[in-house]
Write a protein that holds these residues in place. Structure first.
Motif: not given
Lengths: 508, 296
Positions: B89-107
């Motif tokens: 859960i810890k890894i999923g949450l951190i990576s999930g938010f990280g991916v979300l941030a990078i993906a939204t900004i790049s998109a």
């Protein structure tokens, strides 16, 4: 216009930003220098490029737009594009558990090896000296400086009279661990070490470096470095392990295509991979579409309940359901065989018979994959105009005919990119194979581990990370072959997506 | 629909429901079995499908508690399931938010900011995205082995390395969010620019609030994907206390130590929360799925 709006903001906040940029760049630079020092120049160069890119894009105002995409692009380049290229490079080397180190490290390992010269063995005794101990060598009349005998240590010997408080043999044996880690330096500079329970002896290094590519063994034999195979060889041409990593050109590929023990299982694995991926797509698509059509039937009640229950296999984490199936299919204690035996009196050995194992893999993958296709099909079915179907029905077409001539042709084009993606996904569905069968049962008569249910991805994984071999080089070479297939698939998908997008914009 | 004769319709209805129910029994059989196994005595399935002497032993063990049998013997939990769950859960949450941030900004940048070579980069991302990270495992192993010499935080057997490698899986999500941003009227950002907003401000105050629905879809998809990842985690993580659920669960069904009952309880315990999240989110997920996302 945008630049006018930018200027005050940029001027206001540029100093803390530049400080941050400098700090991060310096950290990255330090890391890259360190990587270079530990002889990982490639990784060092990448970190260097990363820090340069970071400094330029976040330091200079003219790259304002690029700042938004830098993190994403950098992550993709460093952790997807670079590993892909690096894997291909490894395919041209002999990187494996036999050739694991760099040349310098191999030389270090060999020259640090030493053995005990049996002819110089002499008895010893341990004497107590307050809290610490001294080693007494009666034959040469030498006594060591005081030593604690805890952990590795090195002390000098000097001529002296026999010490008074010599420990009995039993107590000396208890200090074994400390004695074994002890190095004693004789007055003439030789080093002697513990050689057994009762003796110390001179230690000679096995190999000394006598030239840039030459090691001399303690018995005088000369080893030369063979940079084409990555091993030191003696005069008889015998290889001395460990070896180091070298570029071996196309050798791995030659092995794949010419060694009978590799080529045969490779072909079998290759065919099964295609068969598995295509069957998975066809089966899940057919089942998913059928269910979607039934669920779309206006006269059907309890649609919502059916829908949720049908999605359940998709909602449960894949690794759990795959492992559950691994248990259920177990030959001796599996519930599936329990039921089959009660009903038909059969007990198929799902894991040891090749064909049954492959059937099982397909059953499980269909179970796992049909809800995804069903969800997609339900979406696409809604976009088929009802009038077309009605018109066809009025003309006297039966339900099946309407489906195959009106509905199916309309949903296939938008479905195509997703079917290709699903093919690509299953082509590399390592998780399923790995958790369900591990690729077993093994194909008999192969010189590398290869199983009847192994797909290319799991086959390479086993080559690289399973067993003792760790044949990274060979795995890399096979990965290159997979890459070629994947590249073809991804290009096909790319074209299909383009066409679908064109069709959509053409309609709009 | 075309008028049908009532008798035919009734037969069709019975057939449809009959098929559905039969199919569901077949499909849901594993779930019923797993539940029954989890309350059955012992770790081998012998005998009946409906357990004769139901026991909560496997469930106690799954929760990490010692279980005292009727005859007084104490059974200790074989594996730290809750710890694995927490790791996942810890890894999923951190990576999930990280991916979300990078993906939204790049998109956002790909959709609205003028950058040289943008379309080439987008095509490149799409092609690269088709190469699964799974295939580059050998290189990933070598990379983190080397980085570990600089600092163990970035080495093998570290959660940080795992998160970093997961962050690289942003390509597909960039495409999904970009598609959403492309559908937003350009009049909005023109208005913002006239009011003097920088691109970053336009993103922060206009696009970000608008993107919340698609962002939740991307987050759930990414999160589930990371929780389900087996290959990368199995290569990078070695010690039992660092394992994620996906890597750890495999230990239960080892040929030499076959803990079928314990596994069943642990599987339900760990699978249930993810399943519930997925079922709640699935209505919103369908749109994301049709953009090409494949769940692992």
């Amino acid at each position: 216009m945008a630049s006018i709006a930018n200027t005050p903001l940029a001027a206001r906040s540029s100093i803390p930003r530049l400080l941050m940029v400098t700090l991060v760049s310096v950290c990255l630079l330090a890391g890259s220098f360190y990587l270079y020092q530990i002889s990982q120049p490639v990784f060092g160069a990448i970190l260097l490029a990363l820090s340069a890119g970071f400094a330029i894009i976040f330091g200079a105002n003219r790259f304002y737009g690029a700042r938004f995409i830098f993190p994403g692009i950098a992550a993709v380049l460093v952790f997807i594009a670079f590993p892909v290229i690096y894997t291909i490079y490894i395919g041209f080397t002999n990187y494996s558990s036999f050739n694991l180190l760099t040349y310098e490290r191999t030389v270090e390992v060999l020259t640090s090896r030493s053995s005990i010269d049996k002819t110089t063995e002499q008895p010893f005794a341990v004497a107590r000296d307050g809290e610490s101990y001294r080693i007494w060598l009666p034959e040469s009349g030498l006594l060591s400086a005081p030593v604690s005998l805890i952990g590795a240590d090195s002390v000098a010997l000097s001529p002296a009279a026999k010490p008074t408080d010599v420990l009995p043999r039993r107590d000396a044996i208890k200090l074994r661990a400390g004695l074994q880690a002890l190095k004693l330096t004789t007055p003439d500079g030789g080093i002697i070490e513990n050689a057994g329970l009762r003796t110390f002896a001179t230690v000679v290094p096995d190999y000394t470096r006598t030239g840039p590519d030459e090691l001399t063994k303690s018995d005088g034999a000369v080893l030369t470095a063979d940079h084409s195979t990555g091993f030191f060889i003696d005069q008889n041409g015998e290889q001395v392990p460990p070896g180091w990593r070298v570029n071996i050109g196309l050798d791995n590929f030659t092995r794949i295509f010419q060694s009978e023990g590799i080529r045969q299982p490779m072909v079998s694995v290759f065919l099964w991979t295609f068969f598995f991926a295509i069957s998975s797509v066809v089966l899940t698509f057919a089942l998913g579409l059928t269910l979607a059509v039934i669920l779309q039937w206006p006269h059907l009640r309890f649609k919502a309940v059916y829908r949720v229950l049908l999605i359940l296999p998709y909602a449960v984490p894949g690794f759990i359901s795959i492992l559950v199936f691994r248990g259920l299919f177990n030959q001796n204690f599996g519930e599936i065989n329990l039921i089959l035996e009660a009903l038909f009196g059969i007990r198929p050995n799902w894991f040891s018979d090749g064909n049954l194992a492959r059937t099982m893999v397909l059953i499980v993958n269909t179970w796992l994959g049909y809800p995804y296709m069903m969800l997609l099909a339900m979406g696409f079915l809604q976009s088929v105009p009802e009038d077309h179907k009605k018109a066809a029905a009025l003309e006297g077409a039966g339900a099946l005919r309407v489906f195959f001539t009106i509905t199916l042709p309309q949903i296939i084009p938008p479905f195509l990119p997703l079917l290709i993606a699903s093919f690509a996904f299953n082509f590399n569905n390592l998780v399923l194979i790995f958790l369900l069968t591990r690729g077993l049962p093994d194909i008999p008569g192969t010189i590398i581990p290869a199983g009847e249910t192994d797909i290319l991805a799991s086959f390479t994984y086993r080559l690289a990370f399973d067993n003792a071999g760790q044949q990274f080089g060979l795995a890399g070479a096979i990965t290159l072959l997979i890459f070629l297939v994947v590249a073809a698939i991804s290009y096909a998908n790319f074209v299909a997506m383009r066409r679908a997008a064109l069709r959509r914009s053409g309609k709009a | 629909m075309i008028v049908e004769r009532p008798r035919d319709l009734l037969i069709k209805k019975i057939l449809a429901h009959g098929f559905m129910i039969l199919f569901l029994i077949l499909i849901l059989f594993p779930f019923l079995m797993v539940f029954s196994i989890s309350i059955r005595e012992g770790n081998f399935s012998v005998g009946s499908i409906i357990p004769k002497n139901p026991t909560l032993e496997h469930w106690w063990l799954a929760f990490g508690l010692d279980y005292v049998r009727a005859d007084g013997t104490i059974v200790e939990p074989p594996y730290p399931v809750l710890l694995w769950m927490w790791n996942s859960i810890k890894i999923g949450l951190i990576s999930g938010f990280g991916v979300l941030a990078i993906a939204t900004i790049s998109a956002y940048a790909f959709s609205r900011i003028r950058i040289k070579g943008k379309s080439a980069m987008l095509d490149g991302l799409f092609l690269i995205q088709m190469f699964p990270t799974t295939l580059a495992l050998v290189a990933i192993y070598a990379i983190f082995d080397a980085l570990g010499e600089v600092t163990p935080i970035m080495g093998l057997n570290s959660h940080v390395s795992l998160v970093v490698i997961y962050l690289a899986g942003v390509t597909l999500h960039i495409w999904t969010i970009k598609g959403y941003f492309d559908s937003i009227d350009t009049a909005l950002d023109k208005a913002a620019a006239i009011d003097g907003a920088t691109p970053w401000q336009t993103f922060r105050h206009i696009f970000l609030p608008l993107a919340v629905p698609i962002m939740s879809v991307v987050f759930v998809l990414a999160f589930i994907g990371f929780i389900n990842d087996y290959p990368i985690a199995s290569v990078l993580i070695r010690s039992e206390d660092k394992m994620t659920l996906a890597v750890g669960s495999r230990l239960y069904l080892n040929e030499f130590k076959y803990l079928w009952g314990d596994f069943a309880a642990a599987a339900i315990l760990s699978g249930l929360p993810i399943t519930v999240v997925f079922l709640i989110a699935q209505k919103y997920l369908v749109s994301g799925l049709s953009d090409g996302a494949v769940k692992g």
